[in-house]
Design an enzyme around this catalytic site. Structure first.
Site, PDB file in Angstrom:
ATOM      1  N   HIS A   1       0.690  -1.241   0.170  1.00 34.99           N
ATOM      2  CA  HIS A   1      -0.017  -0.139  -0.125  1.00 34.99           C
ATOM      3  C   HIS A   1       0.920   1.501  -0.115  1.00 34.99           C
ATOM      4  O   HIS A   1       0.313   2.162  -0.236  1.00 34.99           O
ATOM      5  CB  HIS A   1      -1.038   0.033   1.025  1.00 34.99           C
ATOM      6  CG  HIS A   1      -0.397   0.326   2.354  1.00 34.99           C
ATOM      7  ND1 HIS A   1      -0.220  -0.979   3.449  1.00 34.99           N
ATOM      8  CD2 HIS A   1      -0.069   1.247   3.183  1.00 34.99           C
ATOM      9  CE1 HIS A   1       0.385  -0.346   4.461  1.00 34.99           C
ATOM     10  NE2 HIS A   1       0.527   0.867   4.491  1.00 34.99           N
TER      11      HIS A   1
ATOM     12  N   ASP B   1      -0.003  -7.823   1.585  1.00 34.43           N
ATOM     13  CA  ASP B   1       0.308  -6.180   1.574  1.00 34.43           C
ATOM     14  C   ASP B   1       1.972  -6.090   1.496  1.00 34.43           C
ATOM     15  O   ASP B   1       2.371  -5.370   2.300  1.00 34.43           O
ATOM     16  CB  ASP B   1      -0.334  -5.479   2.634  1.00 34.43           C
ATOM     17  CG  ASP B   1      -0.347  -4.189   2.379  1.00 34.43           C
ATOM     18  OD1 ASP B   1      -0.060  -3.567   1.240  1.00 34.43           O
ATOM     19  OD2 ASP B   1      -0.526  -3.182   3.536  1.00 34.43           O
TER      20      ASP B   1
ATOM     21  N   GLY C   1       3.455   6.667   8.090  1.00 36.17           N
ATOM     22  CA  GLY C   1       4.845   6.793   7.638  1.00 36.17           C
ATOM     23  C   GLY C   1       5.757   5.801   7.921  1.00 36.17           C
ATOM     24  O   GLY C   1       6.707   5.627   7.365  1.00 36.17           O
ATOM     25  N   ASN C   2       5.512   5.044   9.302  1.00 31.43           N
ATOM     26  CA  ASN C   2       6.193   3.909   9.516  1.00 31.43           C
ATOM     27  C   ASN C   2       6.050   2.753   8.822  1.00 31.43           C
ATOM     28  O   ASN C   2       6.673   1.803   8.842  1.00 31.43           O
ATOM     29  CB  ASN C   2       5.765   3.581  11.032  1.00 31.43           C
ATOM     30  CG  ASN C   2       6.589   4.341  12.027  1.00 31.43           C
ATOM     31  OD1 ASN C   2       6.091   5.262  13.022  1.00 31.43           O
ATOM     32  ND2 ASN C   2       7.925   4.040  12.100  1.00 31.43           N
ATOM     33  N   SER C   3       4.682   2.644   7.984  1.00 36.52           N
ATOM     34  CA  SER C   3       4.544   1.601   7.337  1.00 36.52           C
ATOM     35  C   SER C   3       5.489   0.978   6.202  1.00 36.52           C
ATOM     36  O   SER C   3       6.259   1.875   5.545  1.00 36.52           O
ATOM     37  CB  SER C   3       3.064   1.978   6.365  1.00 36.52           C
ATOM     38  OG  SER C   3       2.545   0.874   5.784  1.00 36.52           O
TER      39      SER C   3
ATOM     40  N   GLY D   1     -10.799 -24.945  -3.256  1.00 37.54           N
ATOM     41  CA  GLY D   1     -12.047 -24.443  -3.629  1.00 37.54           C
ATOM     42  C   GLY D   1     -13.011 -24.749  -2.689  1.00 37.54           C
ATOM     43  O   GLY D   1     -14.359 -25.202  -2.927  1.00 37.54           O
TER      44      GLY D   1
END
Length: 562
Positions: free
Chosen positions: A175, A210, A289-291, A348
């Protein structure tokens, strides 16, 4: 005799006495005040005189500043070891017209009563604003998140990352770089000047976890940090979070591991849970901002990547989440492979991850297992005869503990292989076995979300050149190729603004028939040519206008791949 005029009346005598008494009182008061003022002056003069007397301080010793010493907690040594490998990532998103989609923003997750596809469901809909993505809206004036008005001006955002290969490979959150047209990286030693830093390109992303891998090209080998084994982290262990909160690079915060294997109910655009996101919880301060930055143990090893926070104020409230390093390492290895993507297995099915012990007792699987909620049409489970209500109890003879155990095993298996699933049906004690073929989870997931197509002949969009070239293409239908008198080709379906393709003038709708003298007749041949391209190569496209007649000539577009 005195004259009556000179004789005082009793009334006059009274006022005369009062006046005389008033004067006496006033005089007494004035005398008292005068004495007090004079006494105060004498005392003040006496104190002032004492202050002016010289005092002997020859026995006083001056303060000496000691030499700097390293404190015993060891935090500073860890920062010195890890800090040089932590980077600041800033991105730019160019204006896009008519591309606004429903925002992701700060969402309140809703519980999924049907569970997840081959996975767990973390039914935590009461946690509002749970998965607050960090990088949006950190321009000097504040601003919105990553889904601000798509028709506005250029948007900038900030995040963090860490170098794991001296050749410039960096791990961060998807992200942080998602939707970015330009990505720049600043190293720990770079100045805070207007220079954006090194230009970076995306190697691969995995939306399920992510995680993204990007790369910069530096003249010299870069400092790196090592990944530790996140299974060794214990609740209560000290950890450090390093990154660029609010753009303040090389910021360090300390805390402990608060919990492990924490799941959150973050969902994708189709409303399906991202079941592979299992986090280390920490109270180390994590802010926007740490992400993408590292969560480091006291051995200086990365045990997690800071990804999300639980907050109701858009700031740290002491509950942060980091993707465990063991998951990060596996995804990284897949993303740097030739396919540049993570391929996971699936049989599935859907099931409810968490259920009461009463359900287990009534359905007779108190010792472990998974009850099937639904079966995906056309998936391996349906083809093997599994039905809703069946209880899966074993994989290749090994007992299934729970849904997480099932997902971990199946997702790690190679697509196309078979697995023996033991199951119970109709509350009967007899155990049945089915041979189930592992499918590609991404395709099963798409079909479950209604994104699949029943028309197998429909052109399939290819993203082979999206990372390198900035385009996606679709195979040219055979009737169109025949009409143009060519063997085939691929049509550009989308061009990323600011990309290599955009810079050389490759437009949407253009038909590509050749790349670097290699014929492009279908998706497979296009992928084969693009997979061999690398930074610094000259790339020349032979293109045609698909709306033109057979006699229309070819055009040539080219440039050097950055």
């Amino acid at each position: 005799m005195e004259s009556p005029m000179n004789q005082g009346t009793p009334k006059q005598d009274f006022f005369t006495k009062v006046r005389a008494h008033r004067l006496t009182t006033t005089f007494t008061l004035l005398t008292t005040l005068t004495v007090g003022v004079m006494a105060g002056s004498v005392m003040t003069r006496d104190v002032s005189g004492k202050e002016q007397q010289k005092v002997d301080s020859s026995d006083a010793r001056p303060i000496v500043i000691p030499n700097p010493v390293t404190l015993s907690n060891g935090f500073s040594q860890i920062v010195k070891q890890v800090g040089p490998a932590v980077v600041n990532i800033n991105t730019e998103s160019l204006p896009k017209q008519a591309l606004k989609k429903p925002g992701r923003g700060l969402q309140r997750p809703m519980p999924n009563p049907h569970g997840d596809q081959d996975g767990q469901g973390g039914n935590q809909g009461d946690m509002q604003d749970f998965f607050n993505k960090f990088f949006g809206g950190q321009n000097p004036g504040g601003g919105g998140g990553d889904d601000d008005d798509a028709g506005g001006g250029e948007r900038r955002a900030l995040g963090s990352g860490y170098i794991v290969d001296p050749r410039g490979y960096i791990i961060t959150n998807n992200h942080v770089v998602d939707k970015a047209d330009k990505i720049f990286v600043k190293l720990a030693g770079d100045s805070d000047s207007a220079d954006p830093g090194y230009a970076a390109r995306v190697i691969g992303v995995d939306t399920e976890t992510d995680i993204a891998v990007i790369k910069i090209d530096a003249k010299e080998p870069l400092p790196t940090v090592g990944l530790g084994n996140s299974d060794g982290a214990q609740v209560g262990d000290w950890v450090l979070a390093i990154g660029s909160p609010f753009g303040l690079s090389q910021t360090v915060s300390a805390g402990i591991v608060s919990a492990k294997n924490r799941s959150i109910d973050e969902r994708d655009a189709q409303g399906l849970s991202k079941q592979f996101q299992r986090f280390i919880q920490t109270d180390a301060a994590i802010n926007p901002g740490n992400s993408g930055g590292p969560l480091v143990d006291m051995g200086g090893k990365v045990i997690g990547m800071n990804t999300a926070i639980y907050t109701q104020s858009a700031g740290s409230e002491g509950v942060g989440f980091a993707m465990p390093s063991n998951i990060v390492a596996k995804v990284y290895n897949d993303l740097i492979s030739p396919e540049h993507k993570v391929i996971r297995g699936s049989i599935g099915i859907q099931f409810q991850a968490a259920q009461s012990s009463a359900v287990n007792r009534v359905y007779g699987f108190t010792s472990g297992g998974v009850i099937v909620g639904s079966v995906t049409k056309g998936g391996g489970a349906e083809k093997a005869g599994l039905k809703p209500g069946d209880i899966l109890v074993s994989i290749d003879g090994r007992q299934i503990k729970d849904g997480d155990d099932l997902v971990a095993d199946i997702s790690a298996r190679k697509v196309g292989t078979n697995v023996q699933i033991g199951y119970l049906r109709d509350s009967k004690p007899e155990k049945h076995t089915a041979s189930v073929t592992i499918g590609d989870r991404a395709k099963v997931y798409a079909a479950l979300a209604g994104a699949g197509t029943e028309d197998e002949s429909a052109p399939e969009e290819s993203d082979a050149g999206q990372t390198k070239l900035g385009i996606t293409v679709t195979a040219l239908p055979a009737p169109v190729a025949q009409k143009l008198g060519i063997q085939g080709g691929v049509t550009v379906s989308n061009v990323t603004p600011g990309s290599f393709a955009d810079e050389i003038g490759l437009a949407k709708g253009t038909l590509i028939v050749e790349i670097n003298k290699q014929p492009v007749v279908d998706d497979a041949s296009y992928r084969a040519v693009v997979s061999r391209l690398k930074t610094g190569d000259d790339v020349v496209f032979v293109v045609r206008d698909p709306r033109a007649s057979r006699s229309s000539g070819n055009s040539f577009l080219g440039g050097t791949l950055r």
